[in-house]
Scaffold this active site. Structure first.
Site, PDB file in Angstrom:
ATOM      1  N   ASP A 254      -2.935  -0.487   7.755  1.00  0.00           N
ATOM      2  CA  ASP A 254      -2.380   0.766   7.920  1.00  0.00           C
ATOM      3  C   ASP A 254      -0.889   0.655   7.479  1.00  0.00           C
ATOM      4  O   ASP A 254      -0.501  -0.522   7.040  1.00  0.00           O
ATOM      5  CB  ASP A 254      -2.521   1.328   9.307  1.00  0.00           C
ATOM      6  CG  ASP A 254      -2.075   0.233  10.307  1.00  0.00           C
ATOM      7  OD1 ASP A 254      -0.994  -0.365  10.183  1.00  0.00           O
ATOM      8  OD2 ASP A 254      -2.926   0.023  11.358  1.00  0.00           O
ATOM      9  N   LYS A 276      -1.703   5.150   9.558  1.00  0.00           N
ATOM     10  CA  LYS A 276      -1.571   5.739  10.683  1.00  0.00           C
ATOM     11  C   LYS A 276       0.033   6.307  11.143  1.00  0.00           C
ATOM     12  O   LYS A 276       0.665   4.986  10.851  1.00  0.00           O
ATOM     13  CB  LYS A 276      -2.063   4.911  11.870  1.00  0.00           C
ATOM     14  CG  LYS A 276      -3.434   5.015  12.282  1.00  0.00           C
ATOM     15  CD  LYS A 276      -3.684   4.447  13.669  1.00  0.00           C
ATOM     16  CE  LYS A 276      -5.089   4.522  14.135  1.00  0.00           C
ATOM     17  NZ  LYS A 276      -5.774   3.284  13.364  1.00  0.00           N
ATOM     18  N   MET A 389       7.547   3.149  19.306  1.00  0.00           N
ATOM     19  CA  MET A 389       7.345   4.535  18.947  1.00  0.00           C
ATOM     20  C   MET A 389       7.944   5.440  19.874  1.00  0.00           C
ATOM     21  O   MET A 389       7.501   6.494  20.375  1.00  0.00           O
ATOM     22  CB  MET A 389       5.681   4.778  19.323  1.00  0.00           C
ATOM     23  CG  MET A 389       4.698   4.118  18.497  1.00  0.00           C
ATOM     24  SD  MET A 389       3.060   3.945  18.758  1.00  0.00           S
ATOM     25  CE  MET A 389       3.097   2.716  20.265  1.00  0.00           C
TER      26      MET A 389
HETATM   27  C1  SAM Z   1       1.595   1.434  16.676  1.00  0.00           C
HETATM   28  S1  SAM Z   1       3.136   0.379  17.143  1.00  0.00           S
HETATM   29  C2  SAM Z   1       2.609  -1.170  16.661  1.00  0.00           C
HETATM   30  C3  SAM Z   1       3.093  -2.091  17.451  1.00  0.00           C
HETATM   31  C4  SAM Z   1       2.620  -3.514  16.746  1.00  0.00           C
HETATM   32  N1  SAM Z   1       1.434  -3.684  17.099  1.00  0.00           N
HETATM   33  C5  SAM Z   1       3.585  -4.525  17.209  1.00  0.00           C
HETATM   34  O1  SAM Z   1       3.068  -5.644  18.105  1.00  0.00           O
HETATM   35  O2  SAM Z   1       4.615  -4.711  16.777  1.00  0.00           O
HETATM   36  C6  SAM Z   1       4.010   1.006  16.047  1.00  0.00           C
HETATM   37  C7  SAM Z   1       5.442   0.767  16.587  1.00  0.00           C
HETATM   38  O3  SAM Z   1       5.968  -0.509  16.649  1.00  0.00           O
HETATM   39  C8  SAM Z   1       7.275  -0.506  16.417  1.00  0.00           C
HETATM   40  N2  SAM Z   1       7.389  -1.504  15.052  1.00  0.00           N
HETATM   41  C9  SAM Z   1       6.503  -1.827  14.452  1.00  0.00           C
HETATM   42  N3  SAM Z   1       7.384  -2.628  13.490  1.00  0.00           N
HETATM   43  C10 SAM Z   1       8.544  -2.450  13.458  1.00  0.00           C
HETATM   44  C11 SAM Z   1       9.634  -2.961  12.801  1.00  0.00           C
HETATM   45  N4  SAM Z   1       9.283  -3.545  11.639  1.00  0.00           N
HETATM   46  N5  SAM Z   1      10.805  -2.453  13.070  1.00  0.00           N
HETATM   47  C12 SAM Z   1      10.884  -1.795  14.251  1.00  0.00           C
HETATM   48  N6  SAM Z   1       9.923  -1.160  14.794  1.00  0.00           N
HETATM   49  C13 SAM Z   1       8.685  -1.744  14.435  1.00  0.00           C
HETATM   50  C14 SAM Z   1       7.717   1.094  16.104  1.00  0.00           C
HETATM   51  O4  SAM Z   1       8.267   1.264  17.325  1.00  0.00           O
HETATM   52  C15 SAM Z   1       6.494   1.426  15.584  1.00  0.00           C
HETATM   53  O5  SAM Z   1       6.785   3.161  16.208  1.00  0.00           O
END
Ligand code: SAM
Length: 480
Positions: A254, A276, A389
Site C-alpha cells: 500500500d 490505503k 493518523m
Molecule cells: C495506517 S498507520 C500505519 C502505521 C505503521 N504500521 C507503523 O507501524 O508505523 C499510518 C500512520 O502511520 C504514521 N506513519 C507511517 N509512516 C510514517 C512516516 N514515515 N512518517 C511519519 N508518520 C508515519 C502516520 O501517522 C500514518 O498516518
C-alpha cells in the site's frame, strides 16, 4: 548540481571470448595482467610490442598466446574483438585508440578512462558465480572496498553450489514445466540442508538430497509473508524482510511503503497495490484478506508488505486472523514502527528519565463505530503520546487534551515523512498543534509527538532550524 550527470553510462554485460581474437599492445607487467585476464576467459591473445617481459615470453613458449615483436601498426587491430593499449607511451596508446575506433572495435587504454570503450570491473570470483563491480571509473577505491566487503559475505562454497545446481538444471526443467515452479523448487533447495552439505564438502550427500527433493510431490504450498517495511528509509528494513521480498511471487503493498523499498522487491514479482489512505480505502480490507488467501491457495509465495510494523495500526492482526481461519501458512516479520523511526530521525527520545516515564501509541483515526479514547489518561503529564493518523483530527485531539488538563505549553512535534529524504519536523506547543499543521500544510504520513520530550528536538537534532521547521535529518547517531 545533479550528481552523476556527467558520468559515462556503461552497460554491464559478461562476454564469451572462447577462442575469439583479442589484442594487447605493450610488453610489460600491465600488459601481462590484461593477458592473464583474457587467458582466463580462454580468448585467443596476440601481444604486440618491441620487447616483452619474461612472463609473457614464457606464456608464449607454452603456446598460450602469440607474441608479435613489432612496433604497433594500425593493421594489428584488424579482425580483433577487443583491443587493449597497455604501453607507457601516450602517442602509441592514442594510435591504438584511433585505429580500434576506426574499425568500431572496443578499446581500453589502461589508466585513461576517457579512452575506454570497455572497462575491467572489480571481481568477486566464486566461479561460476562472478560478481562484477564498477564505479564507471569515478571511484575505483570505493569499488574495491565494496568488493572487499562482498568477499567476506559471499561464502567460498557458493561456486560449488552453483555447479551442483548446473548439473541438475536439465532434470529440474524436465520435472517442472513452469518457470515459477522451477524458481520455487530452487528457493527450497537453497533454503535446505543441501547448502550445508556442500559447505562441509559432502557433495555426494547434497546430490542425493537434491535427487530426493526432485521426486517429492510437485504440489507447491503457498505462504504469506506479512512483512513490516519500516517508515521509509530502505536501510531500516530487516534482513529477513529483504530476503522474503526477494522470494515472493506476488507483492501486495500500500501507499505507505516507500518507492525506494518497492525497488528492492523481486523484479519479476507481480505487484498488487491495495493503496490505503485515511478515509480512502481503494481496496476493501475484506477483499485484501481474501486476495491473500486466494494467492496462497494457488501455491504462491505472497509478500504482504506494510509500512512500519504490521501489528501496529497496520491491520496485520486482521489479515493474519483470516489466514489462520483458512489454514494458510504465514510468517510475520516485524518492522520499525513510525514512532521509533520518527523519534530517532528527529532527535526526540520517546522516554527520558527527566521528562517522560511512559509512552502511549494512539490512533487519531478510529473505526467509524470506535469508542472515544481515554482522554483523562492521555492528558497526564510526563508521558509521551505518539499519535498515528492524527493530522485530520488534530483540532479534536488538541481540544480534548486541553479540556482534560494537559498544559497548553506542552511541547509537540509533527514529523512528516519520517526517515525519508523529505522528512520535515515542525515544533510547537499543544495550544498550537492544529494551527501548525495547517500553517505548514502537513501531509500524510505524519506522526504527532506530544509531550515534554518534543522540546529535546532543538538540542538533539544537529541540523539548522528555520521557522521551527527542519528538513531531512540523518539518524542522530551520525552527529559529529
Ligand atoms: C495506517 S498507520 C500505519 C502505521 C505503521 N504500521 C507503523 O507501524 O508505523 C499510518 C500512520 O502511520 C504514521 N506513519 C507511517 N509512516 C510514517 C512516516 N514515515 N512518517 C511519519 N508518520 C508515519 C502516520 O501517522 C500514518 O498516518
Amino acid at each position: 548540481m545533479h550528481l552523476g550527470a556527467s558520468t559515462v553510462q556503461y552497460l554491464p554485460i559478461f562476454t564469451k571470448l572462447d577462442d575469439r581474437p583479442v589484442l594487447v599492445v605493450g610488453g610489460g607487467d600491465v600488459a601481462l595482467r590484461k593477458c592473464q585476464a583474457f587467458l582466463k576467459a580462454r580468448a585467443q591473445v596476440t601481444v604486440v610490442a618491441p620487447e616483452f617481459c619474461t612472463e609473457l615470453t614464457e606464456l608464449a613458449a607454452q603456446e598460450q598466446l602469440t607474441l608479435v615483436k613489432e612496433y604497433f601498426d594500425t593493421h594489428h587491430v584488424l579482425g580483433m574483438m577487443l583491443v587493449i593499449a597497455a604501453t607507457d607511451n601516450e602517442a602509441v596508446n592514442q594510435a591504438v585508440f584511433d585505429a580500434a575506433n576506426a574499425q568500431n572495435i572496443f578499446v581500453n587504454v589502461v589508466d585513461d578512462q576517457p579512452k575506454c570503450g570497455f572497462i575491467f570491473p572489480s571481481i568477486v570470483d566464486r566461479d561460476p558465480i562472478t560478481i562484477a563491480i564498477s564505479s564507471a571509473g569515478t571511484a575505483p577505491v570505493l569499488a574495491r572496498r565494496i568488493r572487499e566487503k562482498l568477499e567476506t559475505v559471499i561464502p567460498h562454497h557458493t561456486g560449488k553450489l552453483a555447479r551442483l545446481a548446473g548439473d541438475f538444471r536439465d532434470q529440474v526443467k524436465a520435472r517442472f514445466k513452469s518457470f515459477s515452479d522451477r524458481r520455487q523448487f530452487w528457493e527450497r533447495v537453497f533454503d535446505s540442508s543441501v547448502v550445508s552439505k556442500v559447505q562441509t564438502g559432502d557433495e555426494q550427500g547434497a546430490q542425493q538430497q537434491l535427487t530426493e527433493m526432485l521426486t517429492q510431490p510437485s504440489k507447491l504450498e503457498g505462504e504469506v509473508y506479512v512483512v513490516g517495511a519500516g517508515p521509509g528509509d530502505p536501510e531500516l528494513l530487516t534482513i529477513k524482510a529483504l530476503q522474503l521480498m526477494q522470494q515472493a511471487d506476488v507483492v501486495v503493498y500500500d501507499y505507505l511503503v516507500s518507492d525506494e523499498i518497492m525497488d528492492l522487491v523481486r523484479r519479476d514479482a507481480d505487484l498488487v497495490c491495495v493503496g490505503k489512505r485515511a478515509g480512502n480505502h481503494s481496496v476493501k480490507q475484506e477483499d485484501t484478506n481474501q486476495m491473500l488467501v486466494n494467492f496462497a491457495k494457488q501455491g504462491k509465495k505472497v509478500c504482504r508488505i506494510k509500512g512500519g510494523d504490521p501489528f501496529i495500526y497496520g491491520r496485520g492482526g486482521e489479515e493474519v486472523q483470516v489466514l489462520a481461519q483458512h489454514g494458510v501458512k504465514y510468517q510475520i516479520v516485524p518492522g520499525i514502527t513510525a514512532a521509533a523511526g520518527c523519534s530517532a530521525y528527529s532527535g526526540i527520545p520517546l522516554t527520558h528519565r527527566d521528562h517522560a516515564q511512559a509512552i502511549q501509541f494512539v490512533t487519531g483515526h478510529c473505526k467509524k463505530d470506535g469508542q472515544e479514547l481515554d482522554w483523562r489518561g492521555l492528558a497526564q503529564p510526563n508521558q509521551t503520546l505518539a499519535v498515528y493518523m492524527g493530522v485530520i483530527k488534530s483540532p479534536h485531539i488538541q481540544a480534548k487534551l486541553l479540556e482534560h488538563g494537559r498544559a497548553p505549553e506542552t511541547p509537540i512535534a509533527i514529523v512528516e515523512n519520517g526517515t525519508r529524504q523529505s522528512q520535515r519536523v515542525v515544533r510547537g506547543t499543544l495550544s498550537e498543534l492544529a494551527e501548525k499543521i495547517e500553517q505548514h500544510d502537513i501531509q500524510s504520513p505524519a506522526l504527532l509527538i506530544i509531550g515534554e520530550v518534543a522540546a529535546l528536538h532543538e538540542e538533539l537534532a544537529w541540523f539548522g532550524q528555520s521557522e521551527q521547521v527542519s528538513s531531512f535529518a540523518q539518524p542522530i547517531t551520525q552527529v559529529a
